[in-house]
Scaffold this motif. Sequence first.
Motif, mmCIF file in Angstrom:
data_model
loop_
_atom_site.group_PDB
_atom_site.id
_atom_site.type_symbol
_atom_site.label_atom_id
_atom_site.label_comp_id
_atom_site.label_asym_id
_atom_site.label_seq_id
_atom_site.Cartn_x
_atom_site.Cartn_y
_atom_site.Cartn_z
ATOM 1 N N ASN A 7 41.368 22.689 28.303
ATOM 2 C CA ASN A 7 40.925 22.814 29.910
ATOM 3 C C ASN A 7 42.173 22.717 30.598
ATOM 4 O OD1 ASN A 7 38.418 23.670 29.413
ATOM 5 N ND2 ASN A 7 37.502 21.654 29.924
ATOM 6 N N SER A 8 43.047 21.583 30.234
ATOM 7 C CA SER A 8 44.368 21.526 31.085
ATOM 8 C C SER A 8 45.390 22.448 30.862
ATOM 9 C CB SER A 8 44.800 19.954 31.038
ATOM 10 O OG SER A 8 45.056 19.751 29.826
ATOM 11 N N SER A 9 45.355 22.872 29.343
ATOM 12 C CA SER A 9 46.481 23.809 29.006
ATOM 13 C C SER A 9 46.129 25.155 29.504
ATOM 14 C CB SER A 9 46.404 23.640 27.489
ATOM 15 O OG SER A 9 45.284 24.193 27.001
ATOM 16 N N VAL A 10 44.771 25.325 29.699
ATOM 17 C CA VAL A 10 44.315 26.721 30.255
ATOM 18 C C VAL A 10 44.689 26.703 31.507
ATOM 19 C CG1 VAL A 10 42.421 28.310 30.703
ATOM 20 C CG2 VAL A 10 42.571 27.176 28.396
ATOM 21 N N ALA A 12 47.093 25.084 33.050
ATOM 22 C CA ALA A 12 48.573 25.113 33.356
ATOM 23 C C ALA A 12 49.055 26.584 33.026
ATOM 24 C CB ALA A 12 49.257 24.210 32.431
ATOM 25 N N GLU A 13 48.583 27.316 32.393
ATOM 26 C CA GLU A 13 48.500 28.731 31.670
ATOM 27 C C GLU A 13 48.563 29.495 32.877
ATOM 28 O OE1 GLU A 13 47.029 29.952 28.019
ATOM 29 O OE2 GLU A 13 48.328 28.384 26.776
ATOM 30 N N ASP A 14 47.325 29.272 33.384
ATOM 31 C CA ASP A 14 46.829 30.147 34.543
ATOM 32 C C ASP A 14 47.738 30.057 35.750
ATOM 33 O OD1 ASP A 14 44.544 31.275 33.321
ATOM 34 O OD2 ASP A 14 43.267 30.047 33.947
ATOM 35 N N ARG A 15 48.329 28.874 36.246
ATOM 36 C CA ARG A 15 49.090 28.549 37.281
ATOM 37 C C ARG A 15 50.546 29.231 36.926
ATOM 38 N NH1 ARG A 15 46.847 23.166 36.552
ATOM 39 N NH2 ARG A 15 48.682 22.437 35.793
ATOM 40 N N PHE A 16 50.859 29.014 35.570
ATOM 41 C CA PHE A 16 52.126 29.542 35.303
ATOM 42 C C PHE A 16 52.052 31.032 35.528
ATOM 43 C CE2 PHE A 16 54.925 31.648 32.030
ATOM 44 C CZ PHE A 16 56.156 31.297 32.510
ATOM 45 N N GLY A 17 50.991 31.842 34.753
ATOM 46 C CA GLY A 17 50.940 33.095 35.154
ATOM 47 C C GLY A 17 50.865 33.702 36.731
ATOM 48 N N GLN A 18 50.091 32.857 37.381
ATOM 49 C CA GLN A 18 50.125 33.310 38.926
ATOM 50 C C GLN A 18 51.534 33.109 39.572
ATOM 51 O OE1 GLN A 18 47.336 30.555 40.154
ATOM 52 N NE2 GLN A 18 45.513 31.826 39.713
ATOM 53 N N ARG A 50 44.298 44.217 28.121
ATOM 54 C CA ARG A 50 43.921 42.824 27.891
ATOM 55 C C ARG A 50 42.322 42.583 28.093
ATOM 56 N NH1 ARG A 50 43.910 38.262 26.040
ATOM 57 N NH2 ARG A 50 43.789 36.519 27.313
#
Length: 140
Positions: A7-10, A12-18, A50
């Motif tokens: 969950n934390s990696s998901v 972090a990926e979402d924040r990076f994508g945003q 996607r």
Amino acid sequence: MNTKVPNSSVAAEDRFGQRVAARLSDGSQTLPHDIGERLRVARAQAVAARKQAPQLRAAPAVMQSGHTATLGGGWWTRIGSVVPLIALVAGLITISVMQDEDRASELAEVDSALLTDDLPPAAYTDPGFAQFLKSDGASD
């Protein structure tokens, strides 16, 4: 604890994508109109690709056979794995038989040459015969 890591990696990926999307949006304001339109179309295509569900290929069935796991397929799989082994053994036997026949025919040629020669076979074992071959008598 294992459930929190994905969950934390998901997240972090979402924040990076945003952040990347925001940076791209800011930079696209200064681009010419035709390049912006091409980027918009490419972004729409990427989002559409996607959203499509990934196509899953059917995996071969894994079956347990005794203490080993085997791929499904039953006796066809077993025949398919034994046939190359049988072909290899048959090829090796064929090569061995052919070499034995060639060796036997070569020996037969030598024997027939010895028996039809003017000299008796005992002459070849005589120590003086080697001297005879080396001497001038052999150059006739």
